[in-house]
Motif scaffolding. Structure first.
Motif, mmCIF file in Angstrom:
data_model
loop_
_atom_site.group_PDB
_atom_site.id
_atom_site.type_symbol
_atom_site.label_atom_id
_atom_site.label_comp_id
_atom_site.label_asym_id
_atom_site.label_seq_id
_atom_site.Cartn_x
_atom_site.Cartn_y
_atom_site.Cartn_z
ATOM 1 N N PHE A 159 -4.770 -4.347 4.270
ATOM 2 C CA PHE A 159 -3.874 -5.451 3.430
ATOM 3 C C PHE A 159 -3.659 -6.530 4.008
ATOM 4 C CE2 PHE A 159 0.190 -5.895 5.143
ATOM 5 C CZ PHE A 159 0.303 -4.748 6.411
ATOM 6 N N LYS A 160 -3.911 -6.538 5.488
ATOM 7 C CA LYS A 160 -3.678 -7.526 6.395
ATOM 8 C C LYS A 160 -4.618 -8.910 5.896
ATOM 9 C CE LYS A 160 -1.233 -6.266 10.227
ATOM 10 N NZ LYS A 160 -1.370 -4.506 9.990
ATOM 11 N N HIS A 172 -1.222 6.024 7.632
ATOM 12 C CA HIS A 172 -0.102 5.070 7.407
ATOM 13 C C HIS A 172 0.413 5.307 6.146
ATOM 14 C CE1 HIS A 172 -2.683 3.357 10.673
ATOM 15 N NE2 HIS A 172 -1.527 2.970 11.002
ATOM 16 N N PRO A 226 4.949 1.713 4.338
ATOM 17 C CA PRO A 226 4.686 2.047 5.778
ATOM 18 C C PRO A 226 4.850 0.662 6.529
ATOM 19 C CG PRO A 226 2.565 2.068 4.332
ATOM 20 C CD PRO A 226 3.402 1.431 3.436
ATOM 21 N N CYS A 227 5.933 0.878 7.270
ATOM 22 C CA CYS A 227 6.378 -0.523 8.059
ATOM 23 C C CYS A 227 5.912 -0.353 9.707
ATOM 24 C CB CYS A 227 7.821 -0.565 8.065
ATOM 25 S SG CYS A 227 8.128 -1.025 6.229
ATOM 26 N N GLY A 228 5.633 -1.615 10.151
ATOM 27 C CA GLY A 228 5.314 -1.824 11.416
ATOM 28 C C GLY A 228 6.381 -3.029 12.080
ATOM 29 N N ASN A 229 5.739 -4.037 11.530
ATOM 30 C CA ASN A 229 6.546 -5.166 11.878
ATOM 31 C C ASN A 229 7.484 -5.561 10.684
ATOM 32 O OD1 ASN A 229 6.609 -6.513 14.451
ATOM 33 N ND2 ASN A 229 4.389 -7.027 14.120
ATOM 34 N N PHE A 230 7.537 -4.982 9.526
ATOM 35 C CA PHE A 230 8.248 -5.208 8.274
ATOM 36 C C PHE A 230 7.909 -6.571 7.752
ATOM 37 C CE2 PHE A 230 11.322 -1.686 8.304
ATOM 38 C CZ PHE A 230 10.923 -1.106 9.349
ATOM 39 N N ASN A 282 5.204 -6.465 5.225
ATOM 40 C CA ASN A 282 4.900 -6.001 4.157
ATOM 41 C C ASN A 282 6.483 -5.913 3.322
ATOM 42 O OD1 ASN A 282 3.396 -5.418 1.910
ATOM 43 N ND2 ASN A 282 2.132 -3.615 3.301
ATOM 44 N N THR A 325 -2.305 0.998 2.813
ATOM 45 C CA THR A 325 -2.419 -0.267 3.678
ATOM 46 C C THR A 325 -3.777 -0.385 4.290
ATOM 47 O OG1 THR A 325 -1.183 0.974 5.514
ATOM 48 C CG2 THR A 325 -0.013 -0.700 4.181
ATOM 49 N N ALA A 326 -4.502 0.942 4.533
ATOM 50 C CA ALA A 326 -5.722 0.715 5.308
ATOM 51 C C ALA A 326 -6.781 1.670 4.691
ATOM 52 C CB ALA A 326 -5.929 0.725 6.617
ATOM 53 N N ASP A 382 -6.078 -4.773 14.600
ATOM 54 C CA ASP A 382 -6.434 -5.134 12.999
ATOM 55 C C ASP A 382 -6.232 -6.610 12.834
ATOM 56 O OD1 ASP A 382 -7.096 -2.803 12.289
ATOM 57 O OD2 ASP A 382 -5.078 -2.018 11.306
ATOM 58 N N ALA A 403 -1.048 1.355 13.826
ATOM 59 C CA ALA A 403 -0.463 0.066 13.201
ATOM 60 C C ALA A 403 1.020 -0.123 13.021
ATOM 61 C CB ALA A 403 -1.410 -0.372 12.009
ATOM 62 N N MET A 404 1.428 1.023 13.228
ATOM 63 C CA MET A 404 2.987 1.120 13.018
ATOM 64 C C MET A 404 3.781 1.478 14.251
ATOM 65 S SD MET A 404 2.928 3.105 9.370
ATOM 66 C CE MET A 404 4.439 3.393 9.208
HETATM 67 C C1 LIG Z 1 -0.195 -3.819 9.889
HETATM 68 C C2 LIG Z 1 -0.264 -2.506 9.282
HETATM 69 C C3 LIG Z 1 0.921 -1.860 8.814
HETATM 70 C C4 LIG Z 1 2.359 -2.485 8.998
HETATM 71 O O1 LIG Z 1 2.680 -3.701 8.333
HETATM 72 P P1 LIG Z 1 3.938 -4.527 8.581
HETATM 73 O O2 LIG Z 1 3.665 -5.541 7.743
HETATM 74 O O3 LIG Z 1 3.784 -4.992 9.903
HETATM 75 O O4 LIG Z 1 5.111 -3.802 8.351
HETATM 76 C C5 LIG Z 1 0.900 -0.717 8.315
HETATM 77 N N1 LIG Z 1 -0.350 -0.131 7.917
HETATM 78 C C6 LIG Z 1 -1.384 -0.697 8.342
HETATM 79 C C7 LIG Z 1 -2.670 0.174 8.221
HETATM 80 C C8 LIG Z 1 -1.391 -1.854 9.072
HETATM 81 O O5 LIG Z 1 -2.511 -2.492 9.688
#
Ligand SMILES: *Cc1c(COP(=O)(O)O)cnc(C)c1O
Length: 429
Positions: free
Chosen positions: A107-108, A355, A248-252, A254, A378-379, A138, A302-303
Motif C-alpha cells: 500500500f505504500k 500483516h 495492520p499498524c506499524g508507524n500508524f 495508515n 497491505t502487501a 519497503d 513491516a510492523m
Molecule cells: C508499512 C507497512 C505496514 C504498517 O503501516 P503503517 O502506516 O506504518 O502503520 C503494514 N503492513 C505492511 C505490509 C507495510 O509495508
C-alpha cells in the motif's frame, strides 16, 4: 492549506512547505489547522465517482488554494496509475481490501507516488532535486519507483548491506537511470545517521537541493485517505452503517489516514488498531501508560516498530474531534497466532500474508453480529514468499513484474558508513 507543528502550535506553514520540510522544528509533525467537511448529500455524490475523480475531489478540499483541481487531477491520475484496490470476499461478513496492486506490491505505493507528484508539482521549473533516504526495506522500493524516470530528480537510497531480503533488494536496486542505490557496510541506524549528516550540511543541502521524502510527510497521509472512500463505495448500501475496518499498524500512518477520512465525513463505524508483539499502542489503550519496549523481530516485520511516529497525530485528531480514545478498538497478535490464522484463511480459499492476517484475526474475534468487516491487505503475499510458503506448505506465484526484476542485475554501489565518502558521491554522481 495551513498546517501547524504539533510540538509548537505557533509554527504554521502552507502545504508546499510542509511537503518540502517533512518535519517542523524539534522534529514536530504537521497537522491541518482546518479539516474539511463532506456533508451526507455531497458524500453520496462523491461515492458515485470513479476512483481518480473522487480522489481529486477529496484532496482538493485540503489543498485547493495551492494546486488547482485541473492540475491536481493530472497528478492524481499519474500517482494512482495502477490497478485500483480490490475487495475480496472471505466470509459472509468479512472481506479483504487489497491495497497491494502497485509497482512495489504494498500500500505504500499510494503515499509515495502521490508525494512524488507533489514534490514535482511544487518544484520550480528546471530546479533539480536530490531525494536522499534510508530504508530497511519497503519504503525505499516505493520511493524509488515513485520517482523513477522523473526529470530533474535524482534519488539516492541507502540500505544496510545483507540486511534486507533478496526480493526487496531486487525490487529497487535494479532500476538504474535516476535511481542510485548504495548498500552500506553497517546497520539501518548507520544509514539513517548518514542521511541526517547530509541534511545537517547546509552548504551541501543547498547545492544539490536535498529533500527527504520521508514517511511522515503529510502528502502521504492525504493520499491514503482516498482509498478509504473507495473501500466504502464498494460496500453494499445496507451494510454501510455498520462498517468496521481492521488496520495492520506499524508507524500508524495508515490508521491516521482512515481516521482522517472519518473525521471529514466518511461514516466508518469503528477501526481496529492491530499490532504484532510490538504492542506499545494496545498497552497504552489498555493501561493508559505510554511505555515503549525494545523492538521485537516478528514475521510481520513491516510492523516491527515500538515507537510509532504517527501516534501524536491520532491523539490530536481525537482531541480536535472530541472523540473518546476508548472507542478505538485494538489488539495485538503473536507470531504463533499469526501463523495459525494464515492457515485458517487459506482453508477459506484465500492466500494472505502475516500483516493482513493479524488484522483478520482481530476483526474475526471482535466483529459483532450486525457488523460488516474489512481488513486491509497491505502487501502482496509474494513479498513474504518464504514465510508464507513455509506456513502454508504451498507454492506462491510471483507476479510478472517481480519475476522480471528478480532476473535483472543489481546496480548498487557499496560504501563504508563514512559521511565523507557519501558526500563525494552526492556531489559527483
Ligand atoms: C508499512 C507497512 C505496514 C504498517 O503501516 P503503517 O502506516 O506504518 O502503520 C503494514 N503492513 C505492511 C505490509 C507495510 O509495508
Amino acid at each position: 492549506m495551513k498546517l501547524y507543528n504539533l510540538k509548537n502550535h505557533n509554527e504554521k506553514v502552507n502545504f508546499a512547505t510542509a511537503v518540502k520540510l517533512g518535519l517542523g522544528q524539534k522534529q514536530g509533525l504537521f497537522f491541518p489547522v482546518e479539516l474539511p467537511v463532506i456533508k451526507p448529500i455531497e458524500l453520496s455524490e462523491i461515492l458515485k465517482m470513479d476512483f481518480i475523480t473522487r480522489s481529486t475531489e477529496i484532496l482538493s478540499k485540503f489543498i485547493y488554494n495551492e494546486i488547482s483541481k485541473e492540475k491536481l487531477y493530472k497528478h492524481v491520475k499519474k500517482a494512482f496509475s495502477f490497478k485500483h484496490p480490490l475487495k475480496i470476499k472471505i466470509t459472509k461478513n468479512i472481506s479483504c481490501f487489497e491495497l497491494f496492486h502497485g509497482p512495489t506490491l504494498a500500500f505504500k505505493d499510494f503515499g509515495a507516488r502521490f508525494m512524488a507528484q507533489m514534490i514535482l508539482s511544487l518544484n520550480k521549473e528546471n530546479e533539480s532535486v536530490t531525494i536522499l533516504t534510508a530504508t530497511s526495506g519497503d519504503t525505499g522500493a516505493a520511493v524509488a519507483h515513485a520517482f523513477y524516470k522523473m526529470k530533474n530528480v535524482r534519488v539516492i537510497i541507502l540500505y544496510p548491506k545483507g540486511k534486507i531480503s533478496e526480493l526487496q533488494e531486487k525490487l529497487f536496486c535494479t532500476l538504474g537511470k535516476n535511481i542510485k542505490t548504495i548498500s552500506i557496510n553497517g546497520s539501518f541506524d548507520d544509514c539513517q545517521k548518514l542521511v541526517k549528516e547530509a541534511f545537517n550540511d547546509k552548504k551541501l543541502k543547498e547545492s544539490i537541493g536535498l529533500n527527504s521524502a520521508n514517511s511522515i510527510n503529510i502528502s502521504r497521509l492525504l493520499a491514503q485517505i482516498c482509498y478509504y472512500f473507495e473501500a466504502f463505495s464498494l460496500i453494499p448500501k445496507e451494510k454501510r452503517n455498520n462498517l468496521v475496518i481492521a488496520v495492520p499498524c506499524g508507524n500508524f500512518g495508515n490508521l491516521t489516514a482512515g481516521l482522517l477520512a472519518k473525521s471529514i465525513g466518511l461514516p466508518i463505524k469503528s477501526f481496529i488498531a492491530c499490532t504484532n508483539a510490538n504492542d506499545t499502542v494496545p498497552r497504552f489503550l489498555n493501561e493508559g501508560k505510554w511505555d515503549p519496549k525494545q523492538t521485537i523481530s516478528t514475521i510481520s516485520n513491516a510492523m516491527d516498530i515500538s515507537q510509532p511516529n504517527n501516534w501524536p497525530r491520532i491523539e490530536e485528531l481525537f482531541n480536535r474531534k472530541k472523540w473518546n480514545l476508548k472507542e478505538l478498538r485494538f489488539g495485538s497478535v503473536s507470531d504463533n497466532i499469526t501463523k495459525t490464522t494464515l492457515q485458517e484463511i487459506f482453508k477459506l480459499g484465500y492466500v494472505s500474508e502475516p500483516h493482513a492476517a493479524i488484522a483478520y484475526r482481530l476483526l474475526k474475534d471482535q466483529l459483532k453480529e450486525d457488523e460488516f468487516g474489512l481488513f486491509l491487505g497491505t502487501a502482496h503475499p509474494a513479498k513474504f514468499k518464504d514465510t508464507v510458503e513455509k506456513i502454508l506448505q504451498n507454492k506462491i506465484l510471483l507476479p510478472d513484474e517481480l519475476k522480471y526484476r528478480i532476473n535483472s542485475p543489481l546496480l548498487s554501489y557499496n560504501i563504508n558508513p563514512d559521511f565523507n565518502i557519501l558526500k563525494k558521491f552526492l556531489i559527483k554522481e
